[in-house]
Design an enzyme around this catalytic site. Structure first.
Site, PDB file in Angstrom:
ATOM      1  N   SER A  14       0.888  -1.300  -0.044  1.00  0.00           N
ATOM      2  CA  SER A  14      -0.129   0.020  -0.042  1.00  0.00           C
ATOM      3  C   SER A  14       0.941   1.154   0.012  1.00  0.00           C
ATOM      4  O   SER A  14       0.473   2.398  -0.280  1.00  0.00           O
ATOM      5  CB  SER A  14      -1.051   0.020   1.221  1.00  0.00           C
ATOM      6  N   HIS A  71      -5.534  -3.857  -1.828  1.00  0.00           N
ATOM      7  CA  HIS A  71      -5.436  -2.870  -2.908  1.00  0.00           C
ATOM      8  C   HIS A  71      -5.455  -3.552  -4.322  1.00  0.00           C
ATOM      9  O   HIS A  71      -4.998  -2.831  -5.394  1.00  0.00           O
ATOM     10  CB  HIS A  71      -4.057  -2.074  -2.643  1.00  0.00           C
ATOM     11  N   LYS A  76     -12.424  -0.749  -0.337  1.00  0.00           N
ATOM     12  CA  LYS A  76     -11.647   0.092  -1.010  1.00  0.00           C
ATOM     13  C   LYS A  76     -12.331   0.136  -2.656  1.00  0.00           C
ATOM     14  O   LYS A  76     -13.277   1.235  -2.913  1.00  0.00           O
ATOM     15  CB  LYS A  76     -10.289  -0.269  -1.229  1.00  0.00           C
TER      16      LYS A  76
HETATM   17  C1  PLP Z   1      -7.003  -1.120   3.916  1.00  0.00           C
HETATM   18  C2  PLP Z   1      -6.377  -2.448   4.050  1.00  0.00           C
HETATM   19  C3  PLP Z   1      -6.831  -3.240   5.039  1.00  0.00           C
HETATM   20  C4  PLP Z   1      -8.057  -3.122   5.937  1.00  0.00           C
HETATM   21  O1  PLP Z   1      -9.193  -3.028   5.383  1.00  0.00           O
HETATM   22  P1  PLP Z   1     -10.289  -2.203   5.921  1.00  0.00           P
HETATM   23  O2  PLP Z   1     -11.751  -3.003   5.135  1.00  0.00           O
HETATM   24  O3  PLP Z   1     -10.367  -0.899   5.607  1.00  0.00           O
HETATM   25  O4  PLP Z   1     -10.769  -2.816   7.182  1.00  0.00           O
HETATM   26  C5  PLP Z   1      -6.284  -4.607   5.383  1.00  0.00           C
HETATM   27  N1  PLP Z   1      -5.154  -4.967   4.572  1.00  0.00           N
HETATM   28  C6  PLP Z   1      -4.576  -4.030   3.701  1.00  0.00           C
HETATM   29  C7  PLP Z   1      -3.255  -4.423   2.908  1.00  0.00           C
HETATM   30  C8  PLP Z   1      -5.223  -2.665   3.226  1.00  0.00           C
HETATM   31  O5  PLP Z   1      -4.571  -1.909   2.741  1.00  0.00           O
END
Ligand code: PLP
Length: 393
Positions: free
Chosen positions: A184, A212, A242
């Site tokens: 990320s 992502h 996301k």
């Molecule tokens: C954003 C993210 C999460 C968490 O996801 P949410 O649905 O926002 O709780 C978990 N793992 C990674 C790699 C992320 O980028």
């Protein structure tokens, strides 16, 4: 009487963060989190959301969410295993399994919750987890919760992974390798074909967190699909928050895995399930992604446009292979200054500095989406050009 111990702990902690410039001030939005946002009375081009496909404000999702509220109400009323499982939850899980090309899937209230839930349901103190050093915080916490031995390997270093895997399998009962599909902070993609080869050689459990990657790579189906590995990864985790644009998360895998998680994973058993509107909107998003590539194509077009524009202006976007676009500035203070000036000039892009990323690699992270127009990206690029000169980047 408030605890004096707590008060002094909080005050000294807060002061220390403020002294180091690490205390984050939150600016609440005054409207929707779209390609432009309203903040402190000003309209800004938004390059900070994970709303890759613009689905968070999509009219189709909004409509079905409203209908779901009318029909089912705002809350699901209970945890999944009591009577908080609506037919809608089952429908969503079936769609997710089909989308991910697995036998089954299980939905949780967030992606973060997935990692809390699923890792500790299958790993225990007799086991070991090989974890990429740049894995997301929720993976790190999920691993800790399992009480398994955590063995970090150097970022995407397959020599190091192989070496550590060969040692771990001699000493521990089960060994898992866990990785982000897309990292990320830098936007680089995990070397999944090699990871899966090593996993098969040493009989490791494979777990890919594709927060992502889903909706972005593999025609929207994620990093695992992108590499054609759908049948060779044990546990695929994704979020609904996301690219899907709503909230929630899921784990996809074999029927036995999902059966196990439904009786063993604690956020499924002890936390109220996703709301009707969330589920219904997520189902709609998956339908949209399954039927048309239009949004993904626009996302990639905008990604290319922004990244090429930035490179032409002489900025470094690091090793990104995805829409995550870091503009590497280096010095922490200069990075924060750059981000602040961007905001003053009408562009919202967050600075990310140590300790989130290594010292000296401060960057402003830009997230183009399918919802941005060329005009918005041009405007953002011209601000970058101006500030690059002003701040000598
Ligand atoms: C954003 C993210 C999460 C968490 O996801 P949410 O649905 O926002 O709780 C978990 N793992 C990674 C790699 C992320 O980028």
């Amino acid at each position: 009487m408030p605890s004096t111990k707590l008060t002094s702990f909080l005050n000294s902690g807060l002061n220390e963060l403020k002294d180091k410039g690490l205390y984050n001030v939150i600016h609440p939005l005054e409207g929707a989190n779209g390609p432009k946002i309203q903040l402190e009375g000003k309209e800004l081009i938004n390059l900070s959301s994970n709303n890759y496909l613009g689905l968070a404000t999509d009219e189709r999702l909004k409509e079905v969410a409203k209908d779901a509220v009318t029909k089912y109400g705002v809350g699901s009323g209970a945890v999944r295993t009591i009577n908080g499982t609506l037919q809608l939850h089952v429908e969503l899980e079936e769609k997710l399994a089909k989308f991910k090309h697995t036998e089954a899937a299980i939905a949780y209230q967030s992606g973060f919750n997935c990692n809390m839930a699923a890792i500790s349901a299958v790993m225990n103190k007799n086991d070991a987890i090989l974890s990429d050093e740049l894995n997301h915080a929720s993976i790190i916490d999920g691993c800790r919760l399992s009480k398994a031995k955590i063995i970090r390997y150097n970022h995407s270093d397959m020599e190091d992974l192989r070496q550590k895997a060969s040692e771990a399998v001699k000493e521990y009962e089960k060994v898992m390798v866990i990785t982000d599909g897309v990292f990320s902070m830098d936007g680089d993609v995990a070397k999944l074909p090699e990871i899966v080869d090593i996993a098969e050689e040493f009989d490791l459990i494979t777990y890919v967190d594709d927060a992502h990657g889903s909706g972005v790579l593999g025609e929207g189906k994620g990093t695992v699909k992108h590499f054609g590995l759908s049948d060779r990864v044990d546990m695929q985790m994704g979020t609904l928050s996301k690219a899907i644009g709503v909230v929630g998360g899921y784990v996809a895998g074999s029927q036995e895995l999902i059966d196990w998680l439904k009786v063993q994973s604690r956020p499924f058993l002890f936390s109220t399930s996703l709301t009707p509107a969330d589920i219904r909107a997520s189902i709609e998003a998956i339908d949209i992604l399954s039927e048309s590539k239009e949004l993904q194509e626009r996302l990639w077009e905008n990604t290319k446009y922004l990244q090429e524009g930035l490179k032409k202006l002489g900025f470094s976007v690091g090793d990104t292979e995805t829409p995550i676009t870091p503009v590497i500035i280096g010095d922490e203070q200069k990075t924060q200054q750059f981000s602040k000036r961007l905001m003053e000039e009408g562009v919202y892009a967050k600075s990310i500095v140590f300790p989130t990323v290594p010292r000296g690699t401060g960057r402003v992270r830009n997230m183009p989406t399918a919802a941005h127009t060329k005009e918005m990206l041009d405007e953002a690029l011209s601000v970058y050009e101006k500030l690059g000169k002003e701040l000598n980047v």
